[in-house]
Design a protein around this motif. Structure first.
Motif, PDB file in Angstrom:
ATOM      1  N   ILE A 228     -17.123 -10.715  62.528  1.00 43.30           N
ATOM      2  CA  ILE A 228     -17.117  -9.288  62.884  1.00 43.30           C
ATOM      3  C   ILE A 228     -17.087  -8.430  61.619  1.00 43.30           C
ATOM      4  CG2 ILE A 228     -15.720  -7.469  63.940  1.00 43.30           C
ATOM      5  CD1 ILE A 228     -15.926  -8.893  66.313  1.00 43.30           C
ATOM      6  N   TRP A 232     -20.145  -6.080  59.981  1.00 43.73           N
ATOM      7  CA  TRP A 232     -19.908  -4.666  59.650  1.00 43.73           C
ATOM      8  C   TRP A 232     -20.405  -4.375  58.227  1.00 43.73           C
ATOM      9  CZ3 TRP A 232     -17.050  -2.763  55.588  1.00 43.73           C
ATOM     10  CH2 TRP A 232     -16.837  -1.385  55.583  1.00 43.73           C
ATOM     11  N   PRO A 265     -14.105   3.879  60.508  1.00 42.77           N
ATOM     12  CA  PRO A 265     -13.673   3.359  61.810  1.00 42.77           C
ATOM     13  C   PRO A 265     -14.336   4.068  62.985  1.00 42.77           C
ATOM     14  CG  PRO A 265     -11.926   4.628  60.745  1.00 42.77           C
ATOM     15  CD  PRO A 265     -12.998   4.454  59.732  1.00 42.77           C
ATOM     16  N   GLY A 266     -14.926   5.259  62.736  1.00 40.73           N
ATOM     17  CA  GLY A 266     -15.632   5.950  63.811  1.00 40.73           C
ATOM     18  C   GLY A 266     -17.019   5.402  64.068  1.00 40.73           C
ATOM     19  N   ILE A 268     -17.772   2.069  64.475  1.00 42.57           N
ATOM     20  CA  ILE A 268     -17.671   0.668  64.880  1.00 42.57           C
ATOM     21  C   ILE A 268     -18.804   0.356  65.850  1.00 42.57           C
ATOM     22  CG2 ILE A 268     -16.283  -1.016  66.139  1.00 42.57           C
ATOM     23  CD1 ILE A 268     -13.802   0.553  65.191  1.00 42.57           C
TER      24      ILE A 268
ATOM     25  N   ARG B 124      -8.292   5.794  72.085  1.00 44.39           N
ATOM     26  CA  ARG B 124      -8.996   5.072  71.033  1.00 44.39           C
ATOM     27  C   ARG B 124      -9.493   6.033  69.951  1.00 44.39           C
ATOM     28  NH1 ARG B 124     -10.504  -0.110  71.166  1.00 44.39           N
ATOM     29  NH2 ARG B 124     -11.948  -0.741  69.527  1.00 44.39           N
ATOM     30  N   ILE B 128      -8.726   6.096  65.901  1.00 38.85           N
ATOM     31  CA  ILE B 128      -9.790   6.133  64.886  1.00 38.85           C
ATOM     32  C   ILE B 128      -9.577   7.307  63.940  1.00 38.85           C
ATOM     33  CG2 ILE B 128     -12.252   6.608  64.605  1.00 38.85           C
ATOM     34  CD1 ILE B 128     -12.707   4.830  67.115  1.00 38.85           C
ATOM     35  N   ILE B 131      -6.696   6.694  61.379  1.00 43.51           N
ATOM     36  CA  ILE B 131      -6.931   5.792  60.236  1.00 43.51           C
ATOM     37  C   ILE B 131      -8.202   6.151  59.482  1.00 43.51           C
ATOM     38  CG2 ILE B 131      -5.639   3.857  61.245  1.00 43.51           C
ATOM     39  CD1 ILE B 131      -8.447   2.562  61.812  1.00 43.51           C
ATOM     40  N   SER B 132      -8.773   7.331  59.773  1.00 39.26           N
ATOM     41  CA  SER B 132     -10.043   7.678  59.138  1.00 39.26           C
ATOM     42  C   SER B 132      -9.891   7.933  57.640  1.00 39.26           C
ATOM     43  CB  SER B 132     -10.677   8.894  59.823  1.00 39.26           C
ATOM     44  OG  SER B 132      -9.810   9.992  59.720  1.00 39.26           O
ATOM     45  N   TYR B 141     -12.866  -2.681  60.886  1.00 40.08           N
ATOM     46  CA  TYR B 141     -11.979  -1.723  61.555  1.00 40.08           C
ATOM     47  C   TYR B 141     -11.629  -2.065  62.996  1.00 40.08           C
ATOM     48  CZ  TYR B 141     -12.914   1.353  57.579  1.00 40.08           C
ATOM     49  OH  TYR B 141     -13.035   1.862  56.317  1.00 40.08           O
ATOM     50  N   GLU B 142     -12.514  -2.731  63.707  1.00 38.94           N
ATOM     51  CA  GLU B 142     -12.277  -2.900  65.134  1.00 38.94           C
ATOM     52  C   GLU B 142     -10.961  -3.629  65.424  1.00 38.94           C
ATOM     53  OE1 GLU B 142     -15.441  -4.767  67.281  1.00 38.94           O
ATOM     54  OE2 GLU B 142     -14.826  -3.824  69.152  1.00 38.94           O
ATOM     55  N   VAL B 145      -8.082  -1.121  64.957  1.00 36.68           N
ATOM     56  CA  VAL B 145      -7.967  -0.156  66.063  1.00 36.68           C
ATOM     57  C   VAL B 145      -7.347  -0.847  67.284  1.00 36.68           C
ATOM     58  CG1 VAL B 145      -9.276   1.305  67.650  1.00 36.68           C
ATOM     59  CG2 VAL B 145      -9.895   1.233  65.224  1.00 36.68           C
TER      60      VAL B 145
END
Lengths: 340, 164
Positions: A228, A232, A265-266, A268, B124, B128, B131-132, B141-142, B145
């Motif tokens: 994973i 990424w 993280p936005g 994903i 969710r 996100i 932690i941005s 990242y998944e 999260v």
């Protein structure tokens, strides 16, 4: 102006480790007086889990609980020489060295136990829970801890092992050029869906579906985690990251995280993984290495998906909005290739 | 160079030391107070590895002048666990494999704690957002999260059990 959907495919045969006689790995194993085992490596765990996997391998090969093994890595003062953590070689090369070192330590352990039990070492087996017993007679047993203590303080014997794994240099056939550059391949195939905005040139990866063949997944959660995270990074390399400037020259290169682009993280991407297990013959318990392969096929799959979406063939990475827009303009507009 | 006396509370412990004028909080925490749990990554406020809480507020220790924390309370990851009992965030990170190399983990944990202190049941998107400001190069990242959402659920359930 429109958003175009595209789908791209890529497959990879990934060679594990370097070859040409230049990729040895070594391990040393020894026991404490209370029957714990220490594995000394110079190989490095960068977070990919090699410390966990070599610990599992040593425990399995010696025949003791995994809790009784300690792996000491990354110190070239105390660990035997190793080429390093690269080329997806850790599990395969270092794991093989650990198996050999562990086998020697196990042999000595069984010999020491045989002396205590007054039996033949070949009649002994381990139960993996810290005991050594006579095959077929679990009642006639001695603990690994008692064995280690007796070996050290009574018999004057070490429970230790040395291991090295080297694939020798493959000579090239002067007539045909044929050789064996690699003994162990991992494989993967990916389907990646993207959306391309023909007004801004932006590419968004919307879904990844992948199948990775990694030999036996020695630690399935670590394998999944690495796949994973690696995928990424593949997305990041395909669309964002570069140490070279977009234009006009090197002085515009990114110098910090403000200007070195990465997805956050936005961004994903939903990623569905199937891990296939085809244990390799010369691999430790069949385990190859996911390593670099988790990122590599993502890049061509995205490039193919962009071509499928808008008909632009990007042959330089990263695939920036500017390159996509220039390509669309050169083609006189977006040319979606559709699904076949 | 003149050195300034500085007192603050570091994870429940009264801490007093002398600092150089203009010293960064990250240097004072790591070299002065010996708390190595906040990491120094970029040293310019981009990566979030040095994230700490000052009086409960999320702050980047590398951009904080040490002298400004006089009399204040600083929380770092070193104070997250209660003795041998891991904080639910730490447990969820472990169980969810939310770390590989671990360099970002301290900052991620503190950013997550700041979120859950105020928002016990985050969406969710809120996770996100929280932690941005923290970079991770390993996990994608998944798992992080997911682990924060998991920890939030554990803490809500734990809270209910405590209330009962």
């Amino acid at each position: 102006m429109a958003i175009h959907k595209g789908r791209g495919f890529a497959a990879i045969n990934y060679p594990i480790g370097m070859n040409l006689g230049g990729d040895p790995a070594q391990a040393l194993v020894h026991s404490t007086p209370d029957g714990k085992f220490k594995v000394a490596l110079a190989a490095i765990d960068l977070g990919q889990g090699m410390k966990s996997v070599t610990r599992q391998i040593a425990a399995e090969a010696i025949g003791v609980p995994v809790e009784d093994v300690y792996v000491d890595t990354a110190d070239s003062d105390t660990g035997p020489h190793d080429m390093g953590s690269f080329a997806s070689r850790g599990t395969h090369r270092v794991g093989n060295a650990v198996i050999r070192a562990s086998a020697e330590a196990r042999k000595q352990m069984l010999e020491a136990a045989a002396e205590e039990l007054e039996v033949n070492a070949t009649d002994l087996d381990t139960d993996g829970r810290g005991n050594i017993h006579v095959k077929g007679a679990p009642g006639r047993s001695i603990t690994v801890a008692e064995t280690a203590t007796a070996a050290q303080f009574k018999q004057g014997r070490t429970l230790a092992g040395r291991g090295i794994f080297l694939i020798p240099l493959s000579d090239t056939d002067p007539d045909t050029g044929e050789m064996t550059p690699v003994t162990c391949f991992a494989h993967a195939a990916l389907v990646i869906d993207v959306e391309v905005d023909d007004e801004t040139g932006e590419v968004e990866v919307t879904e990844i579906n992948s199948a990775y063949e990694v030999g036996r997944a020695l630690n399935p959660r670590l394998v999944e985690q690495q796949l994973i995270g690696g995928a990424w990074m593949g997305v990041s390399h395909a669309l964002y990251e570069t140490t070279e400037p977009y234009y006009p020259d090197r002085s515009h290169a990114p110098v910090d995280f403000n200007r070195y682009l990465m997805p956050g993280p936005g961004q994903i991407v939903p990623h569905h993984i199937a891990v296939l297990e085809r244990p390799a013959e010369d691999a430790p318990f069949g385990g190859k290495g996911p390593g670099e392969m988790c990122a590599n096929p993502v890049l061509p799959a995205i490039a193919n998906a962009v071509y499928n979406a808008v008909g632009v063939r990007c042959d330089r990475l990263p695939i920036t909005p500017e390159k996509v827009l220039r390509g669309i303009r050169a083609n006189g507009g977006a040319q979606p290739k559709g699904r076949r | 160079m003149a050195r300034t006396p500085l007192t603050f509370t570091l994870n429940d412990a009264e801490t007093a030391l002398f600092v150089d004028e203009g010293a960064n909080l990250i240097d004072v925490l790591r070299r002065g107070a010996g708390d190595l749990s906040p990491k120094q990554g970029c040293a310019q406020g981009n990566c979030g590895a040095c994230t700490v809480l000052i009086d409960g507020e999320l702050r980047l220790a590398c951009l904080t002048l040490a002298e400004t924390v006089e009399g204040r309370r600083i929380d770092t990851v070193a104070g997250l666990a209660g003795g041998p009992d891991l904080h639910p965030l730490q447990a969820a990170f472990m169980d969810g494999f939310a770390a590989q190399c671990g360099f970002c983990t301290s900052g991620m944990l503190m950013a997550a704690r700041a979120l859950l202190d105020r928002t016990p049941d985050p969406s969710r998107d809120e996770v996100i957002e929280a932690i941005s400001g923290n970079l991770c190069r390993c996990t994608g990242y998944e798992p992080i999260v997911d682990a924060i959402l998991d920890a939030a659920q554990r803490m809500r359930q734990g809270g209910r059990r405590a209330a009962q």
